[in-house]
Enzyme design. Structure first.
Site, PDB file in Angstrom:
ATOM      1  N   ARG A  62     -62.555  58.388  45.031  1.00  0.00           N
ATOM      2  CA  ARG A  62     -63.528  57.371  45.424  1.00  0.00           C
ATOM      3  C   ARG A  62     -63.365  56.068  44.634  1.00  0.00           C
ATOM      4  NH1 ARG A  62     -69.123  60.239  44.860  1.00  0.00           N
ATOM      5  NH2 ARG A  62     -69.833  58.112  45.261  1.00  0.00           N
ATOM      6  N   ARG A  71     -45.533   6.796  16.967  1.00  0.00           N
ATOM      7  CA  ARG A  71     -45.725   6.220  18.289  1.00  0.00           C
ATOM      8  C   ARG A  71     -44.537   5.320  18.620  1.00  0.00           C
ATOM      9  NH1 ARG A  71     -51.474   3.648  17.028  1.00  0.00           N
ATOM     10  NH2 ARG A  71     -52.759   5.526  16.841  1.00  0.00           N
ATOM     11  N   ALA A 100     -53.937   8.749  15.816  1.00  0.00           N
ATOM     12  CA  ALA A 100     -54.102   9.181  17.200  1.00  0.00           C
ATOM     13  C   ALA A 100     -52.817   8.994  17.987  1.00  0.00           C
ATOM     14  CB  ALA A 100     -55.235   8.392  17.852  1.00  0.00           C
TER      15      ALA A 100
END
Length: 460
Positions: free
Chosen positions: A23, A432, A415
């Site tokens: 089941r 960067r 950042a």
């Protein structure tokens, strides 16, 4: 129910788990389906372990390889093939119990929430003055359905047991039902089983018939009752599994609040079997605890957070929408905010990562600040590497820290930096590309593109 301490006689646990579980409609063995993040069989065995059994035998049939892998050395596997009934199933444990002398407690792998107190009471009843041959656990459900019936005297002595399909209408009117759980002395068990026949509607060897055999011998058999039918509820389908999960969660939520936890919307919080929460913890709506979470006092878990394998020390705050994966450790007073994920990482005391950050395989020092969009790049496609961030370091937003790499104490990462080499204490690291400035270029570009678009419309 009889309340007593377990006697000193050695104890063996026999768990029946040979059913096919059709089941469930699953390739996973029925008794390995989890409730609160733990297989139902493990719930049962954990309760049995509180009685310090000398040996544990699990009777398996279909899917026995899965049981062998899941159980390891915790239990002996006895194989029932073919499946000829519950009495026949228990007989298959005889070889595993060869030489054992003591009490045998017979349980069912799909009846996972039998309390240790109930098990002790069954064993204790077995050792009372009238020395019953068999002790049966009975219960009175709201709807007796097709449970077997226990016909008993007022003092608990059993007159007869009968399966529903073999019962008369008068016998079916009895509301005392058989849970299937039994306690028997090993000296009696296999002798009684050897005298059970399959002369019944199913053509099977019923375990309950050992009671009738013993009664015909003039011996006493006894029933004790549980006052909680849910304790002996079997799980045979996905629906029943969900109902069992719901009952477990409801009990755990109530206990959490009794223990001093604030649940803002209790029905929306889901615990694992081993979740540990301190006092004055606040859990907002829609929080999910996976296995292995420990939370100290005075912690706030904001809405829609998911925790697994994590440790939160006192004063921590997480979320909303935080995800803590295994190995995440938040030291006292630290914080992670919305859409922050941690895995195998330590966030030091008072450190914070408030927004949109992934900290994987990392150690963050006390008081450090991790800016929004920061990622520890921990996987190179073959191996995991670690990032170490020093105390009071400041990591600017949208930074990528390519592991293995260390950021020194009090250092600043500007950042937008992609850091691939170590940063010394107190150093500024700015990675960067040079900004190119062309005055008026954008205006000329827009003018040219507008003219081109207008010309295209005219020609079209």
């Amino acid at each position: 129910m009889v309340e007593n301490s377990a006697p000193a006689a050695p104890l063996a646990i026999v768990v029946l788990a040979a059913g096919k579980g059709t089941r469930m409609k699953s390739d996973l063995h029925k008794v390995l389906h989890p409730i609160a993040g733990r297989p139902m069989l493990d719930h049962l065995l954990a309760s049995a372990e509180e009685l310090a059994p000398r040996t544990q035998v699990v009777v398996a049939g279909h899917g026995r390889e899965q049981l062998e892998q899941a159980l390891g050395a915790r239990a002996t596997i006895a194989v029932q093939e073919p499946q000829l009934g519950t009495g026949h199933a228990v007989q298959q444990a005889q070889g595993a119990l060869a030489g054992f002398a003591g009490d045998v407690l017979i349980l069912y792998g799909d009846v996972p929430f039998v309390r240790p107190e109930t098990m002790r009471a069954m064993i204790a009843r077995l050792h009372e003055a009238d020395s019953p041959a068999v002790v049966v656990l009975g219960f009175e459900p709201a709807d007796p359905l097709q449970y077997g019936r226990i016909l008993a005297h007022d003092d608990g002595r059993i007159a007869m047991m009968v399966e529903y399909k073999d019962a008369t209408e008068e016998q079916r009117a009895c509301r005392l039902c058989n849970s299937g759980l039994m306690a028997v002395n090993s000296a009696d068990l296999f002798d009684l089983l050897g005298r059970v026949t399959n002369d019944n509607a199913q053509g099977e060897y019923y375990l309950v018939d050992i009671v009738n055999v013993a009664t015909l011998d003039g011996r006493t058999c006894a029933v004790i009752r549980t006052d909680d039918p849910d304790e002996v509820g079997g799980i045979n389908s996905r629906g029943e599994l969900a109902e069992a999960e719901g009952r477990w969660q409801a009990r755990r939520r109530r206990q959490a609040m009794v223990d001093g936890v604030t649940l803002i919307a209790p029905d929306t919080v889901f615990f694992a079997w081993d979740t540990q929460l301190g006092r004055d913890v606040t859990v907002e709506p829609n929080v999910v605890f996976g296995p292995g979470v420990t939370v100290a006092d005075n912690v706030v878990i904001h809405a829609f957070s998911h925790l697994e394998g994590a440790t939160l020390e006192s004063g921590v705050s997480i979320g909303p929408y935080a995800r803590l994966r295994p190995g995440a450790v938040l030291k006292a007073g630290s914080r992670i905010g919305n859409f922050v994920e941690m895995k195998n990482a330590v966030l030091g005391e008072g450190a914070k990562a408030n927004h949109l950050t992934y900290l994987g395989d990392a150690t963050v020092g006390a008081g450090a600040n991790i800016g929004a969009g920061t990622i520890t790049c921990n996987y190179d496609g073959y191996f995991k590497h670690r990032t170490v961030i020093g105390e009071r370091a400041f990591i600017g937003s949208n930074s990528a820290l390519v592991a293995p790499v260390s950021i020194g104490a009090d250092a600043i990462v500007a950042a937008g930096s992609a850091v691939t080499r170590d940063v010394a204490d107190g150093e500024l690291r700015l990675v960067r590309g040079e900004q190119l400035v062309k005055p008026g270029w954008a205006d000329r570009f827009h003018d040219a593109m507008k003219k081109k678009k207008a010309d295209a419309k005219k020609s079209g």
